[in-house]
Design a protein around this motif. Structure first.
Motif, PDB file in Angstrom:
ATOM      1  N   ASN A  49       0.885  -1.304  -0.149  1.00 15.50           N
ATOM      2  CA  ASN A  49       0.051  -0.189   0.127  1.00 15.50           C
ATOM      3  C   ASN A  49       0.980   1.266  -0.069  1.00 15.50           C
ATOM      4  O   ASN A  49       0.496   2.085  -0.716  1.00 15.50           O
ATOM      5  CB  ASN A  49      -0.902  -0.121   1.223  1.00 15.50           C
ATOM      6  N   ARG A  50       1.936   1.271   0.790  1.00 16.09           N
ATOM      7  CA  ARG A  50       2.796   2.472   0.896  1.00 16.09           C
ATOM      8  C   ARG A  50       3.463   2.649  -0.438  1.00 16.09           C
ATOM      9  O   ARG A  50       3.769   3.736  -0.900  1.00 16.09           O
ATOM     10  CB  ARG A  50       3.895   2.147   2.025  1.00 16.09           C
TER      11      ARG A  50
ATOM     12  N   MET B 109       0.958   4.193  -2.976  1.00 14.62           N
ATOM     13  CA  MET B 109       0.697   5.367  -2.682  1.00 14.62           C
ATOM     14  C   MET B 109       2.158   6.253  -2.990  1.00 14.62           C
ATOM     15  O   MET B 109       1.675   7.478  -3.615  1.00 14.62           O
ATOM     16  CB  MET B 109       0.340   5.704  -1.211  1.00 14.62           C
ATOM     17  N   HIS B 110       3.016   5.727  -2.983  1.00 16.07           N
ATOM     18  CA  HIS B 110       4.294   6.463  -3.191  1.00 16.07           C
ATOM     19  C   HIS B 110       4.392   6.632  -4.841  1.00 16.07           C
ATOM     20  O   HIS B 110       4.589   7.785  -5.363  1.00 16.07           O
ATOM     21  CB  HIS B 110       5.434   5.683  -2.686  1.00 16.07           C
TER      22      HIS B 110
ATOM     23  N   LYS C 199       1.871   9.466  -5.874  1.00 15.60           N
ATOM     24  CA  LYS C 199       2.138  10.666  -5.320  1.00 15.60           C
ATOM     25  C   LYS C 199       3.179  11.326  -6.321  1.00 15.60           C
ATOM     26  O   LYS C 199       3.449  12.339  -6.575  1.00 15.60           O
ATOM     27  CB  LYS C 199       3.047  10.467  -4.079  1.00 15.60           C
TER      28      LYS C 199
ATOM     29  N   VAL D 124      -7.737   3.748  -5.500  1.00 16.26           N
ATOM     30  CA  VAL D 124      -7.531   4.569  -4.171  1.00 16.26           C
ATOM     31  C   VAL D 124      -8.885   4.335  -3.475  1.00 16.26           C
ATOM     32  O   VAL D 124     -10.071   4.674  -4.278  1.00 16.26           O
ATOM     33  CB  VAL D 124      -7.431   5.959  -4.186  1.00 16.26           C
TER      34      VAL D 124
ATOM     35  N   ALA E 251      -9.260  15.074   0.685  1.00 12.55           N
ATOM     36  CA  ALA E 251      -8.153  14.115   1.203  1.00 12.55           C
ATOM     37  C   ALA E 251      -8.296  13.128   0.111  1.00 12.55           C
ATOM     38  O   ALA E 251      -7.066  12.725  -0.289  1.00 12.55           O
ATOM     39  CB  ALA E 251      -8.366  13.718   2.720  1.00 12.55           C
ATOM     40  N   THR E 252      -9.327  12.434  -0.456  1.00 11.95           N
ATOM     41  CA  THR E 252      -9.275  11.432  -1.357  1.00 11.95           C
ATOM     42  C   THR E 252      -8.861  11.932  -2.419  1.00 11.95           C
ATOM     43  O   THR E 252      -8.227  11.336  -3.303  1.00 11.95           O
ATOM     44  CB  THR E 252     -10.614  10.782  -1.259  1.00 11.95           C
TER      45      THR E 252
ATOM     46  N   GLU F 284      -5.146  12.732  -2.413  1.00  9.25           N
ATOM     47  CA  GLU F 284      -4.524  11.267  -2.288  1.00  9.25           C
ATOM     48  C   GLU F 284      -4.106  10.870  -3.608  1.00  9.25           C
ATOM     49  O   GLU F 284      -3.376   9.899  -3.985  1.00  9.25           O
ATOM     50  CB  GLU F 284      -5.173  10.446  -1.479  1.00  9.25           C
ATOM     51  N   ALA F 285      -5.180  10.979  -4.531  1.00 14.25           N
ATOM     52  CA  ALA F 285      -5.095  10.575  -6.079  1.00 14.25           C
ATOM     53  C   ALA F 285      -4.276  11.409  -7.054  1.00 14.25           C
ATOM     54  O   ALA F 285      -3.974  11.160  -7.999  1.00 14.25           O
ATOM     55  CB  ALA F 285      -6.521  10.406  -6.619  1.00 14.25           C
TER      56      ALA F 285
END
Length: 352
Positions: A105-106, A109-110, A113, A163, A171-172, A175-176
């Motif tokens: 997951n990290r 998300m990285h 990002k 996501v 925030a969602t 995050e995307a």
């Protein structure tokens, strides 16, 4: 990326070593137990292995044969040490699985990002599924937003970034990667949510291209007022397509083949003329797209009015900032973008 990989190795390697050591020690106990019963009770190897198995796994079947005092003490020692080892192995495996999920997951998300100029799809319903499939096959970078965790897990497993969350939350969207995205595609059935998401997205990224669906003309107008670049009414589009098939079947067949031209090795693309391009400042007849790059210019979007001019004339001027809608082979369109429209040979085009 390197610091993240170093962290990943530090996080995963010790846990895997602990699991490997625990399993090795458990195997060692089976060997000790098997030969221990062989030595203390004069049992066969298979009887000793079976007794070690039922002891270490706490199954609790009856003893193979009557045990001596030494055999009973040996069984208690094997049981205490073995049960502890089984517990350690189970705990370490569970921790390794959880840690692996967190690391994946990290990592995902990285990667999200770090993305830029990507497309964000809000809603993975019937329409969203098809849009995602087409963009993914076209190798477009994209992120799917959906509230169903099962859907996002399946998408991530297939290599599509997804996501889990509600797109109405700031925030969602952040995050995307809404601030660095090129386009936002809103395919939610609730028009009120589409209006709100459009407002938030336009605030976060003023240059974002926002495409949304609407259920009626009133909702379409409101979404456009909220800042959407374009709003589509699926009912209207479907009705127009049906009427087109009935009224102009040959024209509809031609347009269908053009839209699926990649299967024939063709493509219809829009190419922006940049400063220093070889074709800038020349007329269509001077450039001679057909003979030079075996492509055909079907329309020009002029930079000063952003209106599409179909069937351009030979003496129409190609200027910096104009967008050419061209039809031809994929290879020749790539060559045109490299040689004629980009000053540094860098291809930058969008599918029309």
């Amino acid at each position: 990326m390197a610091p993240f990989r170093r962290w990943q190795l530090r996080e995963r390697t010790p846990q895997r070593l602990e699991v490997a050591y625990s399993i090795s020690f458990l195997f060692f106990l089976f060997v000790v137990g098997t030969f221990g019963y062989r030595y203390l009770e004069d049992w066969t190897l298979i009887d000793g292995l079976y007794m070690s198995f039922i002891t270490l796994t706490t199954i609790g079947f009856s003893e193979v044969d009557e045990l001596s005092d030494a055999g009973r003490i040996f069984t208690m020692v094997i049981g205490i040490i073995g049960i502890g080892s089984v517990g350690v192995v189970t705990y370490r495996w569970a921790r390794l699985l959880v840690a692996g999920t967190l690391i994946r997951n990290r990592r995902r998300m990285h990667q999200i990002k770090r993305m830029k100029n990507h497309y964000i799809i809000c809603g993975y319903g019937r329409v969203g599924k098809e849009v995602t499939r087409i963009l993914f096959q076209a190798h477009k970078p994209l992120v799917v937003l959906d509230k169903d965790e099962n859907i996002t897990a399946q998408l991530n497993a297939t290599g599509i970034h997804a996501v889990t969350g509600d797109a109405v939350h700031d925030a969602t969207l952040l995050e995307a990667g809404i601030t660095k995205a090129e386009g936002l595609i809103i395919l939610l059935p609730d028009d009120a949510q589409s209006v709100y998401i459009t407002l938030v997205a336009r605030e976060k990224n003023p240059d974002l291209f926002i495409l949304a669906r609407a259920s009626d003309a009133i909702s379409r107008r409101r979404i456009l007022q909220a800042g959407a670049s374009q709003v589509i009414l699926p009912v209207q589009v479907g009705a127009e397509r049906i009427a087109q098939v009935i009224l102009r079947p040959q024209v509809d067949q031609f347009m269908s083949q053009v839209l699926q031209a990649e299967d024939l090795g063709l493509g219809m693309e829009e190419i922006v003329i940049e400063e220093g391009a070889a074709v800038a400042g020349k007329t269509l007849s001077q450039v001679d797209f057909r003979n030079s790059w075996e492509t055909m210019v079907v329309a020009i979007i002029k930079h000063f009015d952003q209106k599409m001019h179909f069937y351009p004339k030979p003496d129409d001027l190609v200027e910096v900032g104009d967008t050419l809608i061209v039809l031809g082979s994929i290879e020749m369109i790539e060559k045109l973008a490299q040689e004629g429209c980009k000053p540094q040979g860098k291809v930058s085009r969008k599918k029309s």
